[in-house]
Design a protein around this motif. Structure first.
Motif, PDB file in Angstrom:
ATOM      1  N   VAL A 144      49.735  45.409  47.617  1.00 44.00           N
ATOM      2  CA  VAL A 144      48.078  44.756  47.603  1.00 44.00           C
ATOM      3  C   VAL A 144      47.123  45.417  47.200  1.00 44.00           C
ATOM      4  CG1 VAL A 144      46.265  44.166  49.035  1.00 44.00           C
ATOM      5  CG2 VAL A 144      48.385  43.537  49.331  1.00 44.00           C
ATOM      6  N   LEU A 147      46.970  45.521  42.955  1.00 48.64           N
ATOM      7  CA  LEU A 147      46.561  44.470  42.204  1.00 48.64           C
ATOM      8  C   LEU A 147      45.911  44.411  41.348  1.00 48.64           C
ATOM      9  CD1 LEU A 147      47.573  41.494  45.055  1.00 48.64           C
ATOM     10  CD2 LEU A 147      48.895  42.426  43.023  1.00 48.64           C
ATOM     11  N   PRO A 148      45.174  43.866  40.396  1.00 50.08           N
ATOM     12  CA  PRO A 148      43.701  43.755  40.217  1.00 50.08           C
ATOM     13  C   PRO A 148      42.806  43.122  40.868  1.00 50.08           C
ATOM     14  CG  PRO A 148      45.739  42.278  38.483  1.00 50.08           C
ATOM     15  CD  PRO A 148      46.100  43.666  39.849  1.00 50.08           C
ATOM     16  N   GLU A 149      41.861  44.457  40.875  1.00 52.96           N
ATOM     17  CA  GLU A 149      40.335  44.416  41.195  1.00 52.96           C
ATOM     18  C   GLU A 149      40.002  42.503  41.361  1.00 52.96           C
ATOM     19  OE1 GLU A 149      35.844  45.827  41.350  1.00 52.96           O
ATOM     20  OE2 GLU A 149      37.335  46.602  40.457  1.00 52.96           O
ATOM     21  N   HIS A 150      40.078  41.622  40.402  1.00 54.83           N
ATOM     22  CA  HIS A 150      39.513  40.760  40.664  1.00 54.83           C
ATOM     23  C   HIS A 150      40.431  39.542  40.920  1.00 54.83           C
ATOM     24  CE1 HIS A 150      42.674  39.854  37.283  1.00 54.83           C
ATOM     25  NE2 HIS A 150      42.386  39.619  37.273  1.00 54.83           N
ATOM     26  N   SER A 151      41.660  40.189  41.902  1.00 55.68           N
ATOM     27  CA  SER A 151      42.708  39.182  42.159  1.00 55.68           C
ATOM     28  C   SER A 151      42.341  38.331  43.819  1.00 55.68           C
ATOM     29  CB  SER A 151      43.935  40.103  43.136  1.00 55.68           C
ATOM     30  OG  SER A 151      44.457  40.733  42.430  1.00 55.68           O
ATOM     31  N   GLY A 152      42.481  37.465  44.136  1.00 50.04           N
ATOM     32  CA  GLY A 152      41.513  36.177  44.781  1.00 50.04           C
ATOM     33  C   GLY A 152      43.021  36.190  46.392  1.00 50.04           C
ATOM     34  N   ASP A 155      46.229  35.633  46.295  1.00 52.64           N
ATOM     35  CA  ASP A 155      46.937  36.494  46.286  1.00 52.64           C
ATOM     36  C   ASP A 155      47.680  37.486  46.303  1.00 52.64           C
ATOM     37  OD1 ASP A 155      46.785  34.919  43.115  1.00 52.64           O
ATOM     38  OD2 ASP A 155      44.865  36.130  42.974  1.00 52.64           O
ATOM     39  N   ARG A 156      46.566  38.225  47.143  1.00 52.37           N
ATOM     40  CA  ARG A 156      46.493  39.661  47.779  1.00 52.37           C
ATOM     41  C   ARG A 156      47.834  39.258  49.520  1.00 52.37           C
ATOM     42  NH1 ARG A 156      40.869  40.492  46.647  1.00 52.37           N
ATOM     43  NH2 ARG A 156      41.033  41.891  45.041  1.00 52.37           N
ATOM     44  N   VAL A 159      50.972  38.707  48.259  1.00 49.88           N
ATOM     45  CA  VAL A 159      51.793  39.547  47.980  1.00 49.88           C
ATOM     46  C   VAL A 159      52.293  40.723  49.015  1.00 49.88           C
ATOM     47  CG1 VAL A 159      51.862  42.065  47.090  1.00 49.88           C
ATOM     48  CG2 VAL A 159      50.720  39.824  45.490  1.00 49.88           C
ATOM     49  N   GLU A 269      46.701  27.422  47.836  1.00 51.13           N
ATOM     50  CA  GLU A 269      46.224  27.968  45.920  1.00 51.13           C
ATOM     51  C   GLU A 269      45.885  26.557  45.185  1.00 51.13           C
ATOM     52  OE1 GLU A 269      45.383  30.927  43.714  1.00 51.13           O
ATOM     53  OE2 GLU A 269      46.870  31.379  44.526  1.00 51.13           O
TER      54      GLU A 269
END
Length: 421
Positions: A144, A147-152, A155-156, A159, A269
C-alpha cells in the motif's frame, strides 16, 4: 398422432416428435409450442403426419438450460432478476432489520464490532475489539505504501486485502471458525494499512477510533467518534447490493474470504455504487461556499446529472440510515453548516420533484465535510463497514450448494453452424 422421427434417415439431423420433446423437457405438449412462440425452439411441420418435429440437439440444449435455471436459488417473478435466500437483512416498509432486529436501534446501542460479530455468530459480545496481527499488518502496509500518491482508498484496500490473504496460510479453510478468525483480523488490517492523515493512535481500541486518524487530521472528540462508529454499524449490510451479489457469486465458487472481499471491493469501485458519497461531499462543500443549494442544484440539473445523496430505490421515504445519522449529527456543533446545507438541498429539490428524500450518502457527506475529511473518506467508511456484511453473506453462501450462482446466458447471436471466418 406424432410419428417417431428419430433416425428417420441415416446422416440426417435427429429429430423429435412433440411428445418426445415434451418428455425430454418434462413439460406438457402445449408448453413445447409455447417455447416455439417465444423463440426458444424451432419446429418443422411433419410432411407425413399432422404434427411438428424438433431438432433433438436444440431440445436437449433447452433441457440442460432449464435444469440449470431450476437449480438456481430462485428466479424472481418480476424482471427476471435473481433472488437469493438470506437470513441477514430484511428491508421492508421503509425500515431495515439485521436478523430480525431493527438495524438502526442496534447500531445506536452497540459498536460496529459488536454488531458485526453478532451478525456473524448470533451472539452479542460486549466490548469486543478487532485487532490486526503484526505480521499481516506489515504485509499489507508494504504494498500500500508503494502505491502512487494519487491512489484512492479502494485502490489501497484492494491491495491490502490481497497482501493480507498471502499472509494468512489458513485462508483456504472455509469452516466457520476459520472464516471468522480471518474476518476479525482482516478488517482492522484494512484500516491499519490506510495512510495516516492525522496523529496515529497507538495501541488497540474501537475500530472507529483506529479509522479516525486515517480520515482526518483533526483531533478526535468523543461525540464525532460516536457518529463515525454509528455510520460504520449502519452500513454493515443492506441486502443484495451489487457488491454483495458479487461476494455471493465468489463464495458460491468457494473462493476464500479474502478473495470474496476483493470481489466486493471490485464491484464497489463502480461509479454507480461506491462513488455516491464522494459526489455528495463535493456538492455540500459547494453549497456551503455559495451560500445556498439553489444554484448548485440548478447546475446539476442543467448538466443532466442527478442530485447526489437523494432517493433510494428501496425506500419511499427517507433512508432510515440517513435519519439515524442526521439525528446524531444534530448534537455535533461542527456539523451545523453541512447539516443545514444538506437540508437545503433536500428542500430545494423537493420543491420541484416530490418523493426524493435524503439517503445515507448525503448523511455520510455531512459527517465527512463537518469533520474536515476529504471527499473520498466516505468510500473508506463504506468499504470498511461493508466488509463485515460481505463476510456474513460469504458464511451464509458457504452453507449452500456450490456453484449455484450459474445463470444461463440468453444467446442472441447468429445460430450455428456458420462457415469458418
Amino acid at each position: 398422432m406424432d410419428h417417431d422421427l428419430s433416425g428417420e434417415h441415416p446422416g440426417e439431423e435427429r429429430r423429435l416428435t412433440t411428445r418426445q420433446a415434451a418428455e425430454l423437457l418434462g413439460v406438457k405438449p402445449a408448453t413445447v409450442y409455447a417455447y416455439v412462440s417465444r423463440g426458444q425452439l424451432t419446429s418443422r411441420r411433419d410432411p407425413v403426419g399432422r404434427g411438428s418435429s424438433f431438432a433433438a440437439r436444440e431440445v436437449e440444449e433447452l433441457a440442460r438450460r432449464t435444469r440449470r435455471e431450476a437449480a438456481l436459488p430462485q428466479s424472481a417473478a418480476a424482471g427476471g432478476g435473481l433472488s437469493v435466500r438470506t437470513g441477514i437483512t430484511l428491508i421492508e416498509d421503509d425500515r431495515y432489520w439485521y436478523r430480525g432486529v431493527d438495524a438502526t436501534e442496534l447500531a445506536a446501542r452497540h459498536s460496529y464490532e459488536e454488531v458485526a460479530d453478532w451478525l456473524w455468530t448470533g451472539v452479542l459480545r460486549r466490548g469486543i475489539h478487532f485487532e490486526a496481527p503484526e505480521q499481516m499488518l506489515a504485509a499489507a502496509r508494504r504494498p500500500v505504501a508503494a502505491l502512487p500518491e494519487h491512489s484512492g482508498p479502494l485502490d489501497r484496500l484492494r491491495v491490502a486485502t490481497a497482501a493480507a490473504a498471502v499472509a494468512d496460510p489458513l485462508r483456504f479453510d472455509l469452516s466457520e471458525e476459520a472464516v471468522l478468525g480471518s474476518a476479525r483480523c482482516l478488517i482492522p488490517t484494512l484500516v491499519g494499512a490506510l495512510p495516516v492523515v492525522g496523529r496515529a493512535h497507538r495501541g488497540t481500541g474501537p475500530l472507529a477510533w483506529q479509522l479516525w486518524s486515517r480520515l482526518t487530521a483533526r483531533e478526535a472528540d468523543p461525540a464525532a467518534l460516536e457518529v463515525l462508529d454509528l455510520a460504520l454499524a449502519l452500513l454493515i449490510d443492506h441486502d443484495l447490493a451489487a457488491s454483495t451479489l458479487a461476494v455471493r457469486v465468489a463464495a458460491s465458487a468457494r473462493a476464500h474470504p479474502y478473495a470474496v472481499v476483493s470481489a466486493g471491493l471490485g464491484a464497489l469501485e463502480g461509479p454507480l455504487h461506491g462513488a455516491a458519497g464522494r459526489l455528495a461531499h463535493r456538492m455540500l462543500v459547494e453549497v456551503v461556499e455559495r451560500g445556498g443549494a439553489a444554484p448548485v442544484v440548478a447546475d446539476h440539473l442543467r448538466a443532466g446529472r442527478r442530485v447526489p445523496g437523494l432517493g433510494h430505490r428501496l425506500y419511499r421515504g427517507e433512508d432510515p440510515r440517513a435519519t439515524a445519522l442526521f439525528a446524531r449529527l444534530e448534537a455535533l456543533p461542527q456539523a451545523g453548516p453541512a447539516l443545514a446545507a444538506a437540508r437545503d438541498v433536500v428542500a430545494t429539490t423537493a420543491a420541484r420533484r416530490a418523493g426524493l428524500h435524503a439517503n445515507v450518502d448525503l448523511a455520510l457527506a455531512v459527517l465527512t465535510v463537518s469533520c474536515g475529511m476529504p471527499a473520498e473518506a466516505g468510500e473508506s467508511v463504506f468499504a470498511v463497514a461493508r466488509t463485515a456484511g460481505w463476510i456474513a453473506h460469504a458464511l451464509e453462501e458457504y452453507q449452500e450448494q456450490p456453484l449455484r450462482m450459474r445463470p444461463s446466458g440468453l444467446y442472441h447471436g447468429p445460430r450455428p453452424p456458420r462457415p469458418m471466418p
